[in-house]
Write a protein that holds these residues in place. Sequence first.
Motif, PDB file in Angstrom:
ATOM      1  N   GLU A  55       0.935  -1.393  -0.100  1.00 19.02           N
ATOM      2  CA  GLU A  55      -0.056   0.002  -0.010  1.00 19.02           C
ATOM      3  C   GLU A  55       0.920   1.275  -0.045  1.00 19.02           C
ATOM      4  O   GLU A  55       1.906   1.281   0.778  1.00 19.02           O
ATOM      5  N   PHE A  56       0.597   2.167  -0.905  1.00 23.22           N
ATOM      6  CA  PHE A  56       1.291   3.385  -1.121  1.00 23.22           C
ATOM      7  C   PHE A  56       0.537   4.619  -0.964  1.00 23.22           C
ATOM      8  O   PHE A  56      -0.634   4.802  -1.234  1.00 23.22           O
ATOM      9  N   CYS A  57       1.188   5.894  -0.130  1.00 23.68           N
ATOM     10  CA  CYS A  57       0.653   6.994   0.030  1.00 23.68           C
ATOM     11  C   CYS A  57       1.401   8.208  -0.389  1.00 23.68           C
ATOM     12  O   CYS A  57       2.536   8.212  -0.051  1.00 23.68           O
ATOM     13  N   LEU A  58       1.072   8.746  -1.496  1.00 25.02           N
ATOM     14  CA  LEU A  58       1.990   9.960  -1.889  1.00 25.02           C
ATOM     15  C   LEU A  58       1.283  11.174  -1.161  1.00 25.02           C
ATOM     16  O   LEU A  58       0.187  11.354  -1.226  1.00 25.02           O
ATOM     17  N   ALA A 121      -0.471  12.146   6.471  1.00 24.64           N
ATOM     18  CA  ALA A 121      -0.769  10.657   6.141  1.00 24.64           C
ATOM     19  C   ALA A 121      -1.159   9.738   7.150  1.00 24.64           C
ATOM     20  O   ALA A 121      -1.333   8.594   7.532  1.00 24.64           O
ATOM     21  N   ARG A 122      -1.572  10.607   8.302  1.00 23.32           N
ATOM     22  CA  ARG A 122      -1.978   9.742   9.862  1.00 23.32           C
ATOM     23  C   ARG A 122      -3.177   8.740   9.489  1.00 23.32           C
ATOM     24  O   ARG A 122      -2.934   7.580  10.094  1.00 23.32           O
ATOM     25  N   ALA A 123      -4.221   8.946   8.397  1.00 25.28           N
ATOM     26  CA  ALA A 123      -5.227   8.248   8.463  1.00 25.28           C
ATOM     27  C   ALA A 123      -4.869   6.961   7.802  1.00 25.28           C
ATOM     28  O   ALA A 123      -5.194   5.958   7.886  1.00 25.28           O
ATOM     29  N   PHE A 124      -3.967   7.173   6.794  1.00 25.12           N
ATOM     30  CA  PHE A 124      -3.402   5.853   6.007  1.00 25.12           C
ATOM     31  C   PHE A 124      -2.363   5.023   6.788  1.00 25.12           C
ATOM     32  O   PHE A 124      -2.560   3.844   6.788  1.00 25.12           O
ATOM     33  N   ILE A 125      -1.569   5.759   7.636  1.00 25.51           N
ATOM     34  CA  ILE A 125      -0.903   4.883   8.660  1.00 25.51           C
ATOM     35  C   ILE A 125      -1.581   4.169   9.687  1.00 25.51           C
ATOM     36  O   ILE A 125      -1.224   2.961   9.853  1.00 25.51           O
ATOM     37  N   GLY A 126      -2.614   4.842  10.386  1.00 31.56           N
ATOM     38  CA  GLY A 126      -3.266   4.155  11.369  1.00 31.56           C
ATOM     39  C   GLY A 126      -2.242   3.763  12.342  1.00 31.56           C
ATOM     40  O   GLY A 126      -1.556   4.491  13.159  1.00 31.56           O
ATOM     41  N   ASP A 127      -2.446   2.503  13.056  1.00 34.53           N
ATOM     42  CA  ASP A 127      -1.586   1.974  14.026  1.00 34.53           C
ATOM     43  C   ASP A 127      -0.582   1.039  13.641  1.00 34.53           C
ATOM     44  O   ASP A 127      -0.224   0.118  14.319  1.00 34.53           O
ATOM     45  N   ASP A 128      -0.147   1.070  12.043  1.00 34.53           N
ATOM     46  CA  ASP A 128       0.688   0.165  11.587  1.00 34.53           C
ATOM     47  C   ASP A 128       2.211   0.695  11.519  1.00 34.53           C
ATOM     48  O   ASP A 128       2.194   2.033  11.343  1.00 34.53           O
ATOM     49  N   SER A 224       1.861  14.798  15.768  1.00 33.57           N
ATOM     50  CA  SER A 224       0.635  15.261  15.703  1.00 33.57           C
ATOM     51  C   SER A 224       0.460  16.861  16.646  1.00 33.57           C
ATOM     52  O   SER A 224      -0.117  17.875  16.456  1.00 33.57           O
ATOM     53  N   LYS A 225       1.502  17.015  17.520  1.00 39.32           N
ATOM     54  CA  LYS A 225       2.012  18.343  18.118  1.00 39.32           C
ATOM     55  C   LYS A 225       2.243  19.299  17.196  1.00 39.32           C
ATOM     56  O   LYS A 225       2.286  20.501  17.524  1.00 39.32           O
ATOM     57  N   LEU A 226       2.803  18.920  16.022  1.00 37.90           N
ATOM     58  CA  LEU A 226       3.235  20.113  14.916  1.00 37.90           C
ATOM     59  C   LEU A 226       4.315  20.987  15.720  1.00 37.90           C
ATOM     60  O   LEU A 226       4.167  22.244  15.131  1.00 37.90           O
ATOM     61  N   GLU A 227       4.848  20.666  16.511  1.00 37.77           N
ATOM     62  CA  GLU A 227       6.109  21.540  17.056  1.00 37.77           C
ATOM     63  C   GLU A 227       7.144  21.703  15.911  1.00 37.77           C
ATOM     64  O   GLU A 227       7.799  20.883  15.221  1.00 37.77           O
ATOM     65  N   LYS A 228       7.538  23.113  15.960  1.00 40.37           N
ATOM     66  CA  LYS A 228       8.511  23.524  14.777  1.00 40.37           C
ATOM     67  C   LYS A 228      10.027  23.230  15.547  1.00 40.37           C
ATOM     68  O   LYS A 228      10.217  23.646  16.481  1.00 40.37           O
TER      69      LYS A 228
END
Length: 296
Positions: A55-58, A121-128, A224-228
């Motif tokens: 499975e691939f996510c661009l 891509a968080r929805a694609f990655i899930g818990d995998d 997910s904290k999006l810290e810079k």
Amino acid sequence: MSNPKPLRKAVLPVAGLGTRFLPATKAMPKEMLPVVDRPLIQYAIDEAREAGIEEFCLITGRGKDSLIDYFDIAYELEDTLRERHKLDCLKALEPSFIEAGSLIAVRQQEPLGLGHAIWCARAFIGDDPFAILLPDDIVQAASGKGCLKQLADAYHETGGSVVAVTEVPREQTNRYGILDVGKDDGRLVEVKGLVEKPKPEDAPSNLSIIGRYVLTPEVMPYLSKLEKGAGGEVQLTDAMAKTIGEVPFHGLRYEGTRYDCGNKLGFLEAQVAFALERPDLADGVKTFLKKYIDKV
């Protein structure tokens, strides 16, 4: 960690503008620039497939739709090739097909860094567990086993995150993510810490991460904290560093030669190196190289 989850997913960040290759990239993604006769994105997909990725996510941006079209079926072209009995050309198209439902594209709407791209891509990655391949880096296998396959094997051995690493000149550490290393058996390196683009005098080592990763999902809450971080961007390196201690983390000295196709000299060197691997091109390439060397 025993019996780690199968590695089946890969994320390919391809949202960059490719400004180093203007004007060529004015109307085409840099990932579609060919090395010999295959675009950069194809090399990454081929390497991922060899490693068992299904499975691939661009992670794309505006103007990148041709990357998705490339992996679609080109009905008109294929019909024309059949009518003209160009079976060799049809065969050449086969690697550019990805099975329906196995490729998705997600837009990174703002250029906020590699960490932000992976978070998209968080929805694609899930818990995998998942692989990351940066198509700018092409790795020419040295032992018949691609770089990501080597990482996948190491992941199944260690059960945690594994990144491909190589030694860089100390004065260049400010260009890369650098490892703080623990145990080192010459192949696998225990990662005690990670520093993004440290000054040479501050670098804990000269072992640099290249564009190949196998990560566990524990990295996602930190992203997910999006810290810079460095450069005002969301840095993947920073989030990975925070997982150290939660999951096993290693660097792998991969076997192969990496070409940085994000710059012109690396791109040109890759053209020569991969052409010399081809039986149909090697002799001709050697001939014209000698011609130009004689002029130097």
